[in-house]
Design a protein around this motif. Structure first.
Motif, mmCIF file in Angstrom:
data_model
loop_
_atom_site.group_PDB
_atom_site.id
_atom_site.type_symbol
_atom_site.label_atom_id
_atom_site.label_comp_id
_atom_site.label_asym_id
_atom_site.label_seq_id
_atom_site.Cartn_x
_atom_site.Cartn_y
_atom_site.Cartn_z
ATOM 1 N N GLY A 44 0.779 -1.254 -0.019
ATOM 2 C CA GLY A 44 -0.087 0.021 0.098
ATOM 3 C C GLY A 44 0.780 1.324 -0.062
ATOM 4 O O GLY A 44 0.337 2.504 -0.390
ATOM 5 N N GLY A 45 2.091 1.102 0.284
ATOM 6 C CA GLY A 45 2.964 2.189 0.271
ATOM 7 C C GLY A 45 2.633 3.320 1.124
ATOM 8 O O GLY A 45 1.794 3.204 2.295
ATOM 9 N N GLU A 46 3.340 4.582 0.852
ATOM 10 C CA GLU A 46 2.850 5.663 1.916
ATOM 11 C C GLU A 46 1.601 6.147 1.892
ATOM 12 O O GLU A 46 1.113 6.455 3.093
ATOM 13 N N ALA A 47 0.620 5.881 0.985
ATOM 14 C CA ALA A 47 -0.869 6.329 1.072
ATOM 15 C C ALA A 47 -1.191 4.994 2.315
ATOM 16 O O ALA A 47 -2.125 5.867 3.151
ATOM 17 N N THR A 48 -0.891 3.995 2.461
ATOM 18 C CA THR A 48 -1.420 3.143 3.631
ATOM 19 C C THR A 48 -0.894 3.798 4.774
ATOM 20 O O THR A 48 -1.741 3.915 5.706
ATOM 21 N N LEU A 49 0.323 3.995 4.917
ATOM 22 C CA LEU A 49 0.869 4.540 6.207
ATOM 23 C C LEU A 49 -0.099 5.961 6.641
ATOM 24 O O LEU A 49 -0.390 6.067 7.822
ATOM 25 N N ARG A 50 0.014 6.774 5.684
ATOM 26 C CA ARG A 50 -0.816 8.051 6.082
ATOM 27 C C ARG A 50 -2.249 7.763 6.328
ATOM 28 O O ARG A 50 -2.721 8.475 7.465
ATOM 29 N N ALA A 51 -2.698 7.093 5.701
ATOM 30 C CA ALA A 51 -4.314 6.391 6.059
ATOM 31 C C ALA A 51 -4.309 5.948 7.388
ATOM 32 O O ALA A 51 -5.131 6.481 8.396
ATOM 33 N N PRO A 80 8.671 -8.304 9.492
ATOM 34 C CA PRO A 80 9.361 -7.508 10.269
ATOM 35 C C PRO A 80 9.900 -6.247 9.850
ATOM 36 O O PRO A 80 9.872 -4.993 10.237
ATOM 37 N N THR A 81 10.033 -6.236 8.170
ATOM 38 C CA THR A 81 10.037 -4.848 7.582
ATOM 39 C C THR A 81 9.068 -3.985 7.846
ATOM 40 O O THR A 81 8.962 -2.798 8.011
ATOM 41 N N GLU A 82 7.872 -4.538 7.773
ATOM 42 C CA GLU A 82 6.458 -3.703 7.798
ATOM 43 C C GLU A 82 6.471 -3.166 9.246
ATOM 44 O O GLU A 82 5.873 -2.026 9.369
ATOM 45 N N GLU A 83 6.725 -3.883 10.132
ATOM 46 C CA GLU A 83 6.839 -3.511 11.586
ATOM 47 C C GLU A 83 7.659 -2.391 11.787
ATOM 48 O O GLU A 83 7.247 -1.264 12.420
ATOM 49 N N ALA A 139 4.426 5.840 10.893
ATOM 50 C CA ALA A 139 3.236 6.021 11.059
ATOM 51 C C ALA A 139 2.949 5.792 12.538
ATOM 52 O O ALA A 139 2.459 4.909 13.453
ATOM 53 N N THR A 140 3.762 6.382 13.246
ATOM 54 C CA THR A 140 4.101 6.238 14.835
ATOM 55 C C THR A 140 2.659 6.438 15.683
ATOM 56 O O THR A 140 2.558 5.968 16.364
ATOM 57 N N ASP A 141 1.977 7.507 15.293
ATOM 58 C CA ASP A 141 0.606 7.620 16.111
ATOM 59 C C ASP A 141 -0.122 6.347 16.009
ATOM 60 O O ASP A 141 -0.767 5.894 17.042
ATOM 61 N N PHE A 142 -0.477 5.835 14.809
ATOM 62 C CA PHE A 142 -1.112 4.822 14.529
ATOM 63 C C PHE A 142 -0.317 3.422 15.308
ATOM 64 O O PHE A 142 -1.025 2.659 15.930
ATOM 65 N N TRP A 143 0.919 3.310 15.322
ATOM 66 C CA TRP A 143 1.508 2.416 16.008
ATOM 67 C C TRP A 143 1.485 2.122 17.564
ATOM 68 O O TRP A 143 0.983 1.270 18.143
ATOM 69 N N MET A 144 1.343 3.523 18.170
ATOM 70 C CA MET A 144 0.905 3.818 19.684
ATOM 71 C C MET A 144 -0.434 3.302 19.994
ATOM 72 O O MET A 144 -0.561 3.073 21.047
#
Length: 161
Positions: A105-112, A133-136, A143-148
């Protein structure tokens, strides 16, 4: 006049070292369903066969509990927008979403994921993100806010499944 010295009582706690991590995920999802709340769970697996065996095992356990599994491949979604895809899903409250292929999904997925992270709570979505592990690493950095927002992360090795 001596006071008797007694040893303070302590509670014994069982360790979870031998608990199957997929059973823990199933329990976490069952709790989210019972409390009608969101669950964001991450499963990290290096090898595709390990991930596929784990998906099958968790899917079977959840279906035995009467749950419906909806597989989502981020590469097949409009703009890789996972939150919007879940939001537009019919009867989403009766489904547990298994999301894969975030890298595609690339950057668009991370941003969403970052911008719409609140959707998961608002929709009370129960989602298991199956990551490499790479996606992690990419999620944690970009996508730090989502990660949290995640509730739990488990790491699978091929010998555990």
């Amino acid at each position: 006049m001596g006071m008797s010295q007694t040893k303070p009582k302590t509670r014994s706690r069982k360790t979870t070292r031998n608990v199957d991590p997929l059973d823990e995920l199933a329990q976490e999802l069952a709790l989210a369903l019972r409390l009608d709340r969101a669950a964001l769970l991450f499963v990290i697996a290096s090898a595709r066969p390990t991930r596929e065996r784990a998906q099958k095992k968790l899917s079977d356990a959840l279906q035995a509990m009467g749950q419906h599994i909806r597989f989502m491949d981020a590469s097949e979604l409009t703009d890789g927008d996972v939150p919007m895809a879940i939001r537009s899903e019919n009867e989403r409250g009766k489904k547990i979403f298994f999301v894969t292929n975030l890298r595609a999904g690339g950057e668009a997925t991370l941003r969403a994921l970052n911008v719409r992270r609140e959707y998961f709570s608002e929709l009370r979505a129960r989602v298991v993100f199956w990551l490499t592990p790479t996606e992690e690493k990419v999620l944690a950095r970009h996508a730090t806010d989502f990660w949290m927002f995640r509730q739990r992360t488990i790491y699978l090795s091929s010998d555990k499944i």
